[in-house]
Design an enzyme around this catalytic site. Structure first.
Site, mmCIF file in Angstrom:
data_model
loop_
_atom_site.group_PDB
_atom_site.id
_atom_site.type_symbol
_atom_site.label_atom_id
_atom_site.label_comp_id
_atom_site.label_asym_id
_atom_site.label_seq_id
_atom_site.Cartn_x
_atom_site.Cartn_y
_atom_site.Cartn_z
ATOM 1 N N ASP A 78 0.828 -1.219 0.000
ATOM 2 C CA ASP A 78 0.000 0.000 0.000
ATOM 3 C C ASP A 78 0.855 1.258 0.000
ATOM 4 O O ASP A 78 2.055 1.214 0.255
ATOM 5 C CB ASP A 78 -0.912 0.002 1.232
ATOM 6 C CG ASP A 78 -0.115 -0.020 2.536
ATOM 7 O OD1 ASP A 78 0.875 -0.775 2.621
ATOM 8 O OD2 ASP A 78 -0.475 0.731 3.457
ATOM 9 N N GLU A 145 0.291 -1.304 5.536
ATOM 10 C CA GLU A 145 1.322 -0.865 6.481
ATOM 11 C C GLU A 145 1.039 0.554 6.965
ATOM 12 O O GLU A 145 1.214 0.877 8.131
ATOM 13 C CB GLU A 145 2.703 -0.905 5.810
ATOM 14 C CG GLU A 145 3.861 -0.713 6.769
ATOM 15 C CD GLU A 145 4.341 0.725 6.912
ATOM 16 O OE1 GLU A 145 5.123 0.999 7.821
ATOM 17 O OE2 GLU A 145 3.923 1.598 6.127
HETATM 18 ZN ZN LIG Z 1 6.721 2.442 3.998
#
Ligand SMILES: [Zn+2]
Length: 487
Positions: A78, A145
């Protein structure tokens, strides 16, 4: 038309440009997931996906290299979507448009997503490389993340088999990262009684503004002023000299930022007003003197306000001002193993009047030592509890304790020295990385993190330095092909 196709190392930039075309905001990774699984299929590589969407693609060892230790390479799928206000961009469908500027690649009007698109591209280039003389390589791609690390949180310990891992999500070429801090929140809620305000009084608005603020992990050791602390000190000292009542306290904002501003409304006798204003001017000079050049833009202002409908009761006012006064803020301990690394810290992030006559106090703790993180959280809890607050802790995320005798660290250091004729720096960071979560579940895993130089991550100014991508690639290839034999 390819913009980056002529850059070196060609495979990384080719994949990176492809990835730029794939929308992949946190929690919307469907398209990048399909892309990666399709890539594995086209290249006859074994792949799998877990329940939350993390992906593993496996490159078998080259002939004759079967006895080498398996290495895991990790990136996150992401990216953060930030754009300039005047730049139209639909994050669910529009591609990121990379441009080259003075030796750097950046994007037009948006974040670039080199964090961590460059990690993904490097993994793909490794997976694709037919001539790589390496043992088995497992490429791990996590989801989400940037908005909660839920991919790493839900990662099962048996999703991959390697006992050595390189995380490809750090942003300073020339630095090998070997540790990060875990974090948690401690939040106190205090109740007070609203007391009516007599007509014969006056009200004053006080503002503490212009402080530096900054990241509560990376910048906690710099000694910047904390607006909540400064406002509290002002109110507490003033209440020792004058009869004042607090009608509002509103300091700080984000839980992971050092608070930059604080506002308060107080009620006092009309006769004292001038004296109070004068006293605040003196207090301001004291604070300016303490911080000197570090907080050049600090301002404390006071002005007449309209009378508020109520103030807080005296007993709770004393408790609040005492609690904020003794609540720790800043560095609690420095690392015993590494120079210049903060081990444990706490940030008094905000204190605000809230609904139903309550005051909410938000604090965050960080440490690379799990037990020390819980200890400082307990210290904050005690302060707030003594003032009668109800206190809760968030579950938090674990840290990753540095291991200076790590095999992969030594191997990478040697590679770096051989390739670039200089020693890399070895550091831990006082902020969170997914490595802490990976480490928690795979105790004994040998892990480092390195990457090319990225600046302005999470902003439309994000850029990656081209020459460091070459160094990143050369180092990565050298390390994965130098893995030692299995014991
Ligand atoms: Zn990162």
């Amino acid at each position: 038309m390819s913009v980056l196709g002529h850059l070196n190392p060609a495979p990384i930039w080719m994949y990176f440009e492809e990835i730029c075309n794939i929308p992949r905001l946190s929690k919307n990774e469907e398209k990048i997931r399909q892309y990666l699984l399709g890539f594995a299929e086209q290249n006859n590589l074994e792949s799998k996906e877990d329940e939350v969407g993390n992906i593993l693609i496996v490159k078998p060892s080259a002939p004759g290299m079967e006895n080498r230790k398996t290495i895991v390479l990790q990136s996150h799928m992401d990216m953060v979507g930030e754009k300039n206000a005047d730049h139209p961009h639909n994050w669910m469908s529009d591609p990121v448009v990379p441009v080259i500027k003075d030796g750097w690649v950046t994007a037009t009007g948006t974040t670039l997503g080199a964090d961590d698109g460059i990690g993904i591209a490097a993994q793909m280039a490794i997976l694709k490389d037919k001539d790589l003389r390496a043992g088995k390589i497992e490429c791990l791609f996590t989801v989400d993340e940037e908005s909660g690390m839920t991919g790493a949180i839900n990662l099962k310990s048996d999703f991959f088999t390697g006992k050595t891992l390189i995380n490809l999500d750090s942003e300073d070429e020339g630095i090998i990262f070997i540790g990060c801090a875990g974090g948690m929140d401690t939040v106190g809620t205090m109740k007070y009684k609203p007391m009516p305000v007599n007509d014969g009084l006056c009200a004053l608005d006080i503002a503490v503004t212009g402080l530096h603020g900054g990241h509560s992990g990376d910048e906690i050791h710099k000694g910047y002023g904390n607006s909540v602390k400064i406002m509290n000190r002002l109110l507490r000292n003033a209440s020792n000299q004058f009869e004042i009542s607090v009608a509002n306290f509103d300091g700080g904002n984000l839980r992971n930022a050092i608070p930059r501003e604080a506002f308060s409304t107080i009620v006092a006798s009309k006769i004292d007003r001038e004296q109070i204003e004068k006293w605040i001017d003196g207090f301001y000079l004291t604070i300016v003197d303490e911080f000197g050049d570090l907080e050049k833009d600090l301002k404390i202002s006071v002005k007449k306000a309209s009378l508020p409908p109520f103030v807080m009761d005296k007993e709770n006012q004393i408790k609040l001002l005492d609690a904020l006064n003794c609540c720790p803020h800043g560095v609690i301990a420095w690392s015993k193993e590494m120079d210049d690394l903060v081990e444990t810290s706490t940030n008094l992030a905000s204190a605000k009047f809230s609904d139903n006559h309550t005051i909410k106090i938000i604090t965050t703790q960080r440490s690379s030592v799990e037990s020390a993180k819980h200890d400082v959280a307990a210290m904050v809890e005690s302060c707030l509890k003594l003032a009668g607050a109800e206190v809760i802790h968030s579950e938090g995320y674990p840290g990753w304790k540095p291991n200076l005798t790590s095999e992969i660290l030594n191997l990478t250091r040697k590679s770096y020295l051989k390739l670039f004729h200089k020693e890399p720096l070895v550091r831990a960071i006082h902020a969170g990385l997914e490595c802490g979560l990976v480490f928690e579940k795979n105790k004994g895993i040998d892990m480092i993190s390195f990457g090319p130089t990225i600046r302005g991550a999470h902003t439309p100014e994000e850029m990656i330095e081209i020459k460091t991508a070459v160094m990143f690639w050369d180092l990565l290839v050298d390390v994965v092909t130098s893995m030692p034999e299995k014991l």
